[in-house]
Design an enzyme around this catalytic site. Sequence first.
Site, PDB file in Angstrom:
ATOM      1  CE  LYS A  22      -1.768   1.506   4.079  1.00 24.60           C
ATOM      2  NZ  LYS A  22      -1.369   2.883   4.508  1.00 24.60           N
ATOM      3  CG  ASN A  23       2.331   2.740   3.676  1.00 21.58           C
ATOM      4  OD1 ASN A  23       1.049   3.076   3.251  1.00 21.58           O
ATOM      5  ND2 ASN A  23       2.730   2.600   4.923  1.00 21.58           N
ATOM      6  CB  CYS A 124      -5.050  10.579  11.254  1.00 19.75           C
ATOM      7  SG  CYS A 124      -3.452   9.644  11.823  1.00 19.75           S
ATOM      8  NE  ARG A 129       0.577  10.651   9.888  1.00 17.36           N
ATOM      9  CZ  ARG A 129      -0.122   9.314   9.264  1.00 17.36           C
ATOM     10  NH1 ARG A 129      -1.016   8.901   9.751  1.00 17.36           N
ATOM     11  NH2 ARG A 129       0.613   8.986   8.342  1.00 17.36           N
ATOM     12  CG  ASP A 314       3.395   1.421   9.385  1.00 21.65           C
ATOM     13  OD1 ASP A 314       3.693   1.630   8.016  1.00 21.65           O
ATOM     14  OD2 ASP A 314       3.152   2.430  10.248  1.00 21.65           O
ATOM     15  NE  ARG A 406      -7.051   4.413   5.393  1.00 20.08           N
ATOM     16  CZ  ARG A 406      -6.625   5.572   5.853  1.00 20.08           C
ATOM     17  NH1 ARG A 406      -6.995   6.021   7.010  1.00 20.08           N
ATOM     18  NH2 ARG A 406      -5.568   6.224   5.365  1.00 20.08           N
TER      19      ARG A 406
HETATM   20  C1  EPZ Z   1       4.307   7.055   6.055  1.00 25.48           C
HETATM   21  O1  EPZ Z   1       3.499   7.911   6.944  1.00 25.48           O
HETATM   22  C2  EPZ Z   1       3.263   5.746   6.132  1.00 25.48           C
HETATM   23  N1  EPZ Z   1       2.201   6.329   5.161  1.00 25.48           N
HETATM   24  C3  EPZ Z   1       2.863   5.438   7.537  1.00 25.48           C
HETATM   25  O2  EPZ Z   1       2.071   4.392   7.377  1.00 25.48           O
HETATM   26  C4  EPZ Z   1       4.296   5.093   8.312  1.00 25.48           C
HETATM   27  O3  EPZ Z   1       3.581   4.666   9.640  1.00 25.48           O
HETATM   28  C5  EPZ Z   1       4.903   6.158   8.322  1.00 25.48           C
HETATM   29  O4  EPZ Z   1       5.427   6.623   6.931  1.00 25.48           O
HETATM   30  C6  EPZ Z   1       6.342   6.046   9.210  1.00 25.48           C
HETATM   31  O5  EPZ Z   1       6.890   4.995   8.510  1.00 25.48           O
HETATM   32  C7  EPZ Z   1       2.436   6.085   3.767  1.00 25.48           C
HETATM   33  O6  EPZ Z   1       3.277   5.776   3.528  1.00 25.48           O
HETATM   34  C8  EPZ Z   1       1.137   6.186   2.871  1.00 25.48           C
HETATM   35  P1  EPZ Z   1       6.435  10.477   7.984  1.00 25.48           P
HETATM   36  P2  EPZ Z   1       3.967   9.616   6.761  1.00 25.48           P
HETATM   37  O7  EPZ Z   1       6.217  11.675   7.395  1.00 25.48           O
HETATM   38  O8  EPZ Z   1       4.988   9.848   5.475  1.00 25.48           O
HETATM   39  C9  EPZ Z   1       6.329  13.932  11.644  1.00 25.48           C
HETATM   40  C10 EPZ Z   1       0.171   2.800   7.598  1.00 25.48           C
HETATM   41  O9  EPZ Z   1      -0.138   2.257   8.818  1.00 25.48           O
HETATM   42  N2  EPZ Z   1       6.258  14.678  10.539  1.00 25.48           N
HETATM   43  O10 EPZ Z   1       7.723   9.636   8.182  1.00 25.48           O
HETATM   44  O11 EPZ Z   1       3.074  10.435   7.085  1.00 25.48           O
HETATM   45  C11 EPZ Z   1       4.982  12.614  11.799  1.00 25.48           C
HETATM   46  O12 EPZ Z   1       4.237  13.589  12.386  1.00 25.48           O
HETATM   47  C12 EPZ Z   1       0.699   4.331   7.886  1.00 25.48           C
HETATM   48  O13 EPZ Z   1       0.215   2.113   6.516  1.00 25.48           O
HETATM   49  C13 EPZ Z   1       6.296  15.964  10.782  1.00 25.48           C
HETATM   50  O14 EPZ Z   1       6.534  16.399  12.053  1.00 25.48           O
HETATM   51  O15 EPZ Z   1       5.216   9.494   7.885  1.00 25.48           O
HETATM   52  C14 EPZ Z   1       5.444  11.542  12.709  1.00 25.48           C
HETATM   53  O16 EPZ Z   1       5.600  11.775  13.829  1.00 25.48           O
HETATM   54  C15 EPZ Z   1       0.559   4.892   9.041  1.00 25.48           C
HETATM   55  N3  EPZ Z   1       6.434  16.949   9.675  1.00 25.48           N
HETATM   56  C16 EPZ Z   1       6.983  11.559  11.958  1.00 25.48           C
HETATM   57  O17 EPZ Z   1       7.330  12.654  11.458  1.00 25.48           O
HETATM   58  C17 EPZ Z   1       6.265  16.568   8.501  1.00 25.48           C
HETATM   59  O18 EPZ Z   1       6.122  17.297   7.467  1.00 25.48           O
HETATM   60  C18 EPZ Z   1       7.077  10.305  10.720  1.00 25.48           C
HETATM   61  O19 EPZ Z   1       6.093  10.661   9.666  1.00 25.48           O
HETATM   62  C19 EPZ Z   1       6.315  15.027   7.976  1.00 25.48           C
HETATM   63  C20 EPZ Z   1       6.246  14.293   9.160  1.00 25.48           C
END
Ligand code: EPZ
Length: 427
Positions: A22-23, A124, A129, A314, A406
């Site tokens: 998915k990701n 969420c 996020r 995850d 999802r």
């Molecule tokens: C991706 O989310 C995945 N989703 C998530 O999977 C996964 O948990 C996550 O990466 C971490 O591996 C998809 O790929 C569609 P991040 P993403 O940006 O990109 C903070 C699932 O269950 N952050 O690496 O949103 C954020 O709040 C989902 O399949 C900022 O502060 O994750 C988090 O605490 C859930 N500012 C941390 O960084 C930003 O601009 C990591 O987020 C971006 C992120």
Amino acid sequence: MDRIRIRGGKPLFGTLAITGAKNAALPLMAASLLTEETLELNNLPQLADVSTMAHLLGEMGVRVTLNGNSPDGCGGRVLELNARSATNTTAPYDLVRKMRASVLVLGPMVARHGRARVSLPGGCAIGPRPVDLHLGALKKLGANIEINEGYVEAEAPNGLTGAHIVFPSVTVGGTENILMAAALARGETVISNAAREPEIGDLAKCLIAMGVEIEGIGTDTLRVQGRERLNGVRHTVLPDRIETGTYAVAAAITGGSLELTGTRLELIDTVGAVLTAAGAEIEETETGFKVSRRNGPVCGVDVMTEPYPGFPTDMQAQIMALMTVADGAAMITETVFENRFMHVPELCRMGAKINVHGTSAIVRGVPQLSGAPVMATDLRASVSLVLAGLAANGVTELNRVYHLDRGYERIEEKLVGCGADIERIKE
Ligand code: EPZ
């Protein structure tokens, strides 16, 4: 709203096919915006999030065609995407709020059309996020960014120019957005402190096939030479490592043995190490691997989630479900998201003994969980309750299964095929 009913206590035995990630599928679908030619994606999973992304791209003018099953023996579907006439550069709130990954259209759209209007995704269940890191990096590439009425309005009338981007903290989506934007930026972009998840490597491989020059795949430094135009390609989505890890836990928690096909053990090496330490046996096969736990207890193993190649956040809820029936205790620490213990109160309703202290949860194993009505709150919390229900004595009813749909394709079918007593109750 559909419910899922599980009568637990049956060890799972059988073979289970893993489909595309998915990701990886979501950013790959967004990459179709970078070219006028057709992007064909194989091994695509049939998931609600993939349908939502297809709907969003369709709204923007991308021609999205579902072409049956993948020819190369994978379990997934074939999707063709052509963005030749995609001129609508707005991603509306009602679609973005359903799926945060919609923000991945921002980078490609600004890079190709010089403008984009994307609703801020909002938080969420697992945390606020924000997307501040995405926006800061896009500004470095020359985009003018404003926030108006809950929308990100990005302009780059003269196109984007390569730059050295340093992410202050690791972000998967931020790395993907910038990698796609840099693909059409003038000159070289260096992304430091880039995320290293395998899904980013899969996106980079697809972009290279489309004509982009990218070095450093799998490392925390990506060097990208942008191009004026990209060509269409056929790309097979890599297997879903989180689906793989989830079903591996299903074998361990039920005391059964599952052969997972269409995947690779190396994709879940940190999860595999924890499962082995917890008492599971893992044996690689031609098309994946077999995971069993037929004798001996589940041993408690401490886990801390970290960006790849650390233990994946995850998989945190799923490994916690396994630890609830360990012969011993385990400390589980969540370092990536602020609020990713929503499964804890629901697991406790099934008899688990878990205490949360800040970002850590102490799990004291119990001999047996008891089935109960439980509530799904987010995708991975939902599946941890399915895993607990498979092991529990009695009946577990999981509400709000749309969370599950999802990220897990036909989960009840796959589990029934391995001997689980699980059914979906349509309401
Ligand atoms: C991706 O989310 C995945 N989703 C998530 O999977 C996964 O948990 C996550 O990466 C971490 O591996 C998809 O790929 C569609 P991040 P993403 O940006 O990109 C903070 C699932 O269950 N952050 O690496 O949103 C954020 O709040 C989902 O399949 C900022 O502060 O994750 C988090 O605490 C859930 N500012 C941390 O960084 C930003 O601009 C990591 O987020 C971006 C992120």
